[in-house]
Design an enzyme around this catalytic site. Structure first.
Site, short mmCIF file in Angstrom:
data_model
loop_
_atom_site.label_atom_id
_atom_site.label_comp_id
_atom_site.label_asym_id
_atom_site.label_seq_id
_atom_site.Cartn_x
_atom_site.Cartn_y
_atom_site.Cartn_z
N GLU A 269 45.37 42.71 21.87
CA GLU A 269 46.35 43.39 22.31
C GLU A 269 45.83 44.37 23.33
OE1 GLU A 269 49.00 45.30 19.30
OE2 GLU A 269 50.29 45.94 20.64
N HIS A 298 32.96 25.14 6.07
CA HIS A 298 33.29 23.90 5.73
C HIS A 298 34.75 23.53 6.44
CE1 HIS A 298 30.57 24.13 2.55
NE2 HIS A 298 30.74 25.54 2.50
N LYS A 411 60.46 42.69 21.52
CA LYS A 411 61.08 43.55 20.93
C LYS A 411 62.52 44.01 21.62
CE LYS A 411 57.31 46.63 19.44
NZ LYS A 411 56.83 48.17 19.35
O1 PA5 Z 1 48.54 48.70 18.45
C1 PA5 Z 1 49.55 49.02 18.52
O2 PA5 Z 1 50.23 49.80 19.36
C2 PA5 Z 1 50.67 48.26 17.92
O3 PA5 Z 1 50.02 47.19 17.29
C3 PA5 Z 1 51.45 48.95 16.84
O4 PA5 Z 1 50.65 49.57 15.90
C4 PA5 Z 1 52.62 48.22 16.30
O5 PA5 Z 1 53.13 47.60 17.03
C5 PA5 Z 1 53.44 49.21 15.12
O6 PA5 Z 1 53.92 50.15 15.99
P1 PA5 Z 1 54.38 51.56 15.11
O7 PA5 Z 1 53.30 52.26 14.55
O8 PA5 Z 1 55.09 52.06 16.28
O9 PA5 Z 1 55.57 51.26 14.23
#
Ligand code: PA5
Length: 436
Positions: A269, A298, A411
């Protein structure tokens, strides 16, 4: 440390690669440290290991809830994976940790049926305070907790100090709430209350977790020759330049089984980006893949060795066990005598070394991160090391490693499909495209 005789891409000795990149790495370090004072740069994770005051508040809260037998974390991505990884590695109870990230009904129902609301604490964790999966789970658990005498005592909120739906709700209902500092992004938040609060209930030694992370901070601030995260970032960069676009993280430890999940999110990410800092289309990133030793010897190792050499394999190996198990001699099974009197840990270590060498012989690049042992200090170090490595790679690739524009559209489509107010036009568009 990376030994100087190691050979990098194109057969160039590691020392000469490092020398030629030293200035660039040190400039990257200076850039990161200068940008740290800007909250919009999302570099607040660097200072989390120094925040002993928040740690004290977390401790006090944990000590005031001796009645808890089950702690349910409602959170997803960066709001769950860190605590899950560390909890599985170091948690020693007596509180059982559960993570509800996905919205698959059957496992959630199964969990609810197994819990006693009077003995359950629900920790809803969301930086944005809006994520659909987490909010849906919270609605379900909030209603379920009405079976407890005083449901407010059974909820603790971890969220942004001012943004989102959760913060005002916590204030209105008098719920305990912990802050996720605005300058800390989800996947870099494991050492904030996002991770430390559930881990306090799991009995993890939080002081040492932060102490290990401080050690990684010290290394990350050093000159290139002593800067391990800058060096591992450089290894990733050099092999990525050669076209190796897969990174495998393979700990030789079942206790570390969730570490690669946390790393996959952190790495992918942060580093998979369409545009660089100047807005030019670049499409960066390498794909992180999880594997566990010895289990995946394995399975995937066949591919790693004989399939395309498009990977950099990173092993995590322990130098010492906390306990060991001797393999007994059994009469009638003398064919196994090479194992008699040896230990599980010896075998595990031999398997790890053997695999690394077999890959090297096949010219499949790999390196090993050695931890003296699996404890809070060394795991804290490893987490912070990997966060720094990610930040250094972001600098080497001239991208913002701390945003995630690529996850937003999905989203928004979800909101539209679920009929959220304000998303009517998008819902129409989706219907016209045959989705709905
Ligand atoms: O790293 C990130 O920003 C995302 O993976 C968030 O942690 C994830 O989308 C969850 O978001 P939030 O904590 O706002 O619910």
């Amino acid at each position: 440390n990376i030994s100087p005789e190691c050979v990098g891409p194109n057969g160039v000795a590691w020392t000469s690669s490092l020398t030629s990149y030293a200035q660039r790495l040190e400039a990257a370090r200076d850039e990161i440290l200068t940008r740290k004072s800007d909250p919009g740069a999302f570099l607040g994770w660097i200072d989390l290991p120094e925040d002993t005051e928040t740690l004290r508040q977390v401790r006090r809260y944990r000590e005031a809830q001796p009645w808890v037998e089950d702690l349910v974390v409602l959170g997803i991505g960066g709001s769950a994976l860190g605590a899950q990884a560390v909890g599985a590695a170091l948690g020693k109870g007596p509180v059982r940790l559960h993570f509800v990230d996905n919205v698959e009904p059957e496992p959630v129902l199964e969990l609810l049926r197994s819990l006693n609301p009077e003995k359950t604490l629900v920790n809803v964790i969301s930086k944005s305070g809006t994520t659909a999966e987490t909010m849906a789970a919270f609605l379900v658990f909030r209603r379920w907790l009405e079976r407890a005498e005083n449901w407010q005592q059974h909820v603790v909120v971890t969220t942004d100090p001012s943004r989102g739906i959760l913060r005002p709700y916590a204030a209105a209902e008098g719920l305990t709430a912990f802050d996720i500092p605005p300058s800390v992004g989800g996947r870099f938040s494991v050492l904030s209350p996002v991770g430390t609060l559930p881990l306090a209930f799991a009995g993890v030694d939080l002081e040492n977790l932060l102490a290990g992370a401080r050690k990684a901070n010290e290394q990350a601030r050093s000159e290139a020759a002593r800067n391990l995260p800058a060096q591992t970032a450089l290894v990733h960069h050099l092999f990525a330049q050669k076209g190796l676009n897969i990174v495998v993280l393979m700990p030789y430890s079942t206790r570390l089984r969730y570490l690669p999940d946390w790393f996959v999110q952190l790495h992918d990410e942060s580093l998979g980006k369409l545009y660089n800092r100047e807005g030019k289309e670049v499409r960066t990133g390498t794909t992180a893949v999880r594997a566990i030793g010895t289990t995946d010897q394995h399975a995937q190792v066949q591919l790693f060795r004989e399939g395309p050499h498009d990977k950099l394999v990173v092993f995590v190996r322990l130098e010492n066990p906390s306990e060991d198990l001797e393999i007994p001699a059994v009469k009638g099974l003398e064919g196994l005598d090479y194992l008699f009197g040896r230990t599980f840990f010896e075998l595990l270590t031999a398997e790890a070394k053997a695999t690394a060498h077999a890959l090297a012989k096949a010219h499949q690049p790999n390196y090993t991160l050695l931890l003296e042992r699996l404890d809070a200090y060394h795991l804290g170090w490893l987490l912070q090391h990997l966060m720094w490595q990610t930040a250094y790679l972001g600098e080497l690739w001239n991208i913002n490693a701390f945003d995630q524009p690529g996850v937003e559209l999905g989203k928004e489509y979800t909101y539209a499909l679920m009929g959220r107010k304000g998303y009517e036009k998008l819902a129409e568009e989706l219907r016209a495209e045959g989705v709905g």
